[in-house]
Design an enzyme around this catalytic site. Structure first.
Site, PDB file in Angstrom:
ATOM      1  N   GLU A   1       0.828  -1.209   0.000  1.00  0.00           N
ATOM      2  CA  GLU A   1       0.000   0.000   0.000  1.00  0.00           C
ATOM      3  C   GLU A   1       0.865   1.263   0.000  1.00  0.00           C
ATOM      4  OE1 GLU A   1      -4.081  -1.092   2.239  1.00  0.00           O
ATOM      5  OE2 GLU A   1      -2.284  -1.697   3.337  1.00  0.00           O
TER       6      GLU A   1
ATOM      7  N   GLU B   1      -3.637  -9.755   3.921  1.00  0.00           N
ATOM      8  CA  GLU B   1      -4.446  -9.503   5.117  1.00  0.00           C
ATOM      9  C   GLU B   1      -5.582 -10.505   5.296  1.00  0.00           C
ATOM     10  OE1 GLU B   1      -2.825  -5.388   3.970  1.00  0.00           O
ATOM     11  OE2 GLU B   1      -3.457  -7.215   2.955  1.00  0.00           O
TER      12      GLU B   1
END
Length: 259
Positions: free
Chosen positions: A113, A133
Site C-alpha cells: 500500500e 491480510e
C-alpha cells in the site's frame, strides 16, 4: 532531523527515505509511520528536492503493518490505526514532488500500500508483492482496496486480495503493478538513473501533471480534460516554460528552476 526507524539522505536533488527496521522486515508501527510522515514533509518543503525515493533496508521493502499489537486493538483503536496509516499514504500520493518506490524485496500488506501511494514503482526480480491480510481474517486498510484496483483492474485486484497470494516481480510488471523489474544488483542504479532524469524536468509541470492525473482519475472525462487545459494555461505563465522553449529553439539542454 534524527530518526529511529528510518534513514534519510539528501543527494543533490534527490531525497532517499529508507525504512530501517530490517529485523522486523521494516514492518510499519506507529513510530515508523510518524517518522515517515515527518520525512516526507521535510522533503516536500525543501525547494532543492525534486524527487523522493522510498525503499527498505535488508531483504524487505516493507512487510506490512506490525501485527504483534493487533489482538489488543479495540474496534475504535483499529479504526484510528487504519485512518492514521491511510492518511499518510494519502499524503504521499498528494505530494507535489514525484515519488518512486524502490522495491528491493517483500512488499506486503501495508508495504504494498505504501508502494501504491508512490507515483512510480521499480522492483527487483526477487521482489514479492501481495496483500495477505485476508489470511489474518481482515483486509487491506491503508488504501489498498482502492489504489490496487485503480492500478491493475478489478479482477486481478480482487484475486490478490481474496487469496492473499504473493506475486513475483515479473508478474507484477506484467500486471502493470510495477513500472519495471530489474536485477537486484542494478536496482539502485536504475532507480537513481530514472530519478535524476525526472529531476531535470520543470518542477511546476511535474507537480501539475500529478495534480491533473490524480484528480482526473476520480472525475468525469470532460472535467479531467478541463482541468488539463487550465493547468496547461498556468504553465505558460512560468519562467520554466520560457526556458524550455528557448532551449529547444537554441538546441541546448534546458535548466529549469521551478519558477
Amino acid at each position: 532531523m534524527e530518526f529511529e526507524t528510518i534513514e534519510t539522505k539528501k543527494e543533490g536533488n534527490l531525497f532517499w527515505i529508507t525504512l530501517n527496521r530490517p529485523d522486523k522486515l521494516n514492518a510499519l508501527n506507529a513510530k515508523l509511520l510518524e517518522e515517515l510522515d515527518r520525512a516526507v514533509s521535510q522533503a516536500e518543503s525543501d525547494p532543492e528536492i525534486r524527487v523522493i525515493i522510498i525503499t527498505g533496508k535488508g531483504k524487505a521493502f516493507c512487510a506490512g503493518a506490525d501485527i504483534t499489537q493487533f489482538n489488543q486493538l479495540t474496534p475504535a483503536e483499529a479504526w484510528k490505526f487504519s485512518k492514521k496509516g491511510r492518511e499518510i499514504m494519502d499524503k504521499i500520493e498528494a505530494l507535489s514532488k514525484p515519488t518512486i518506490a524502490m522495491i528491493n524485496g517483500y512488499a506486503l500488506g501495508g508495504g504494498l500500500e505504501l508502494a501504491l501511494a508512490c507515483d512510480i514503482r521499480i522492483a527487483a526480480e526477487e521482489a514479492q508483492l501481495g496483500l495477505p491480510e485476508i489470511n489474518l481474517g481482515i483486509y487491506p486498510g491503508y488504501g489498498g482496496t482502492q489504489r490496487l484496483t485503480r492500478v491493475i483492474g478489478k479482477g486481478r485486484a480482487l484475486e490478490m486480495m481474496m487469496t492473499g497470494d504473493r506475486i513475483p516481480g515479473k508478474d507484477a510488471e506484467k500486471y502493470g503493478l510495477v513500472n519495471r523489474v530489474v536485477p537486484l544488483a542494478n536496482l539502485e542504479q536504475e532507480t537513481r538513473k530514472l530519478a535524476e532524469k525526472i529531476a531535470k524536468k520543470s518542477p511546476i509541470s511535474l507537480a501539475l501533471i500529478k495534480e491533473v492525473v490524480n484528480r482526473g482519475l476520480d472525475s468525469p472525462l470532460l472535467s479531467g480534460l478541463a482541468l488539463e487545459s487550465v493547468g496547461w494555461g498556468v504553465v505558460f505563465s512560468t519562467e520554466d516554460k520560457k526556458e524550455g522553449v528557448s532551449a529547444f529553439l537554441e538546441k541546448r539542454e534546458p535548466t529549469f528552476k521551478g519558477k
